[in-house]
Design an enzyme around this catalytic site. Sequence first.
Site, PDB file in Angstrom:
ATOM      1  N   ARG A 283       0.858  -1.178   0.000  1.00 27.77           N
ATOM      2  CA  ARG A 283       0.000   0.000   0.000  1.00 27.77           C
ATOM      3  C   ARG A 283       0.897   1.233   0.000  1.00 27.77           C
ATOM      4  NH1 ARG A 283      -3.124  -3.286  -1.231  1.00 27.77           N
ATOM      5  NH2 ARG A 283      -5.244  -3.704  -0.451  1.00 27.77           N
ATOM      6  N   GLU A 312      -4.021   7.584  -3.995  1.00 24.99           N
ATOM      7  CA  GLU A 312      -4.410   6.989  -5.271  1.00 24.99           C
ATOM      8  C   GLU A 312      -5.787   7.517  -5.668  1.00 24.99           C
ATOM      9  OE1 GLU A 312      -4.217   2.733  -5.257  1.00 24.99           O
ATOM     10  OE2 GLU A 312      -2.152   2.681  -4.565  1.00 24.99           O
ATOM     11  N   HIS A 331      -1.842   0.505  -9.701  1.00 21.89           N
ATOM     12  CA  HIS A 331      -2.373  -0.520  -8.787  1.00 21.89           C
ATOM     13  C   HIS A 331      -3.003  -1.678  -9.576  1.00 21.89           C
ATOM     14  CE1 HIS A 331      -3.856  -0.951  -4.377  1.00 21.89           C
ATOM     15  NE2 HIS A 331      -3.608  -2.141  -4.912  1.00 21.89           N
TER      16      HIS A 331
END
Length: 370
Positions: A283, A312, A331
């Site tokens: 993360r 993000e 991602h």
Amino acid sequence: MVAMGGGEEFPQRGKSDRELLLFTAPHKEGDVDQIVAEIQKEFTNLDVEFVQPGSDGKTQVPKELYQRANYLTTFTWLPPNASEVPDLKFIQFLSAGVNHIANHPIYTDSKIPLLSANGVHGPQIAEWVVMMYLVHNHKYVALYEQQKQKLWKPETGKDVTDSPGKTVGILGYGSIGRQVARVAKAMGMNVLAYTASPRPTPESRRDDGFIVPGTGDPDGSFPSAWYSGLDKESLHEFLKQKIDLLVLAVPLTKTTTHFLSAAEFEVLNQSNPAGTYVVNISRGPVIDQPQLVKALNEKLIGGAALDVTDPEPLPKDDPLWDTPNVLITPHISGSTSAYSTRATQVLQENLRRLRDGKKLINEVDRDKGY
């Protein structure tokens, strides 16, 4: 909505002793049909209902449906609270982590078992990690730019770095880290493992989660050394081992937030002046991002590959975009055409284990956050 298993579209509580498995995750027609058919053949008393997100991307599940559910499979959707799902025996998430629902009443105020899909991401993410490492070491970005310009300059691709004898440090030796280790060992690399708690015995080093057949490190035999701890002193001892490729595969918790910051980049530089290559597939907030930008600009590390950022999506004006020696993807490292099938196999295994009175796999420890 697709109803499977026969009977009424929404069988009412009290009218049947059949159980209900509710899917609220997006899926394409046919991608999990075979596994679901196997589940229904094995569990003949089970109805299956699919609820797809609407055109706005939101999932609307009829109350009379989720109140009857015995098992829920989901990415993000959850019922309002535990009292609304009195017969729910477990929730099978299709994601590796559940930090995205950590403040939901189901997480904070219930004891409903929460199960992750940990184990289904290893093959595709390990390939992404190694791909990025090779792209960096073999100067492929520069070579590709030459191709677009129709330039033939062999000198650009010379003096590359290959892998035998190099060391990969895997921060978080779970299913993803174990598959990275398998591929790295095949490339001739030395593997170092780092875990939150000590793993001093062969039994403690085993992987008891879901394993894609033929992948991973089931018995924990690949690392030449194991390190552990959630304190910075223990982390620094690990980072001092002249690591060439550092892979971040830890869950995001309060402890691991900014686990890598200015002090850690200094340790990496001191132990490996040639430059550690840092890869983050966990993360974004695990890395202190402004300090990462600083470390890259000052060449404290050799480069970075990031499939996750903080935040993000990464804003267009974020300096990380233009930082030298960084590769960024949105991602997507966990994506694969086999994802839905593998995740549903985790569900299938947990249905069997619950029936047989065995320990569920991938059950989330609410105190640890993973």
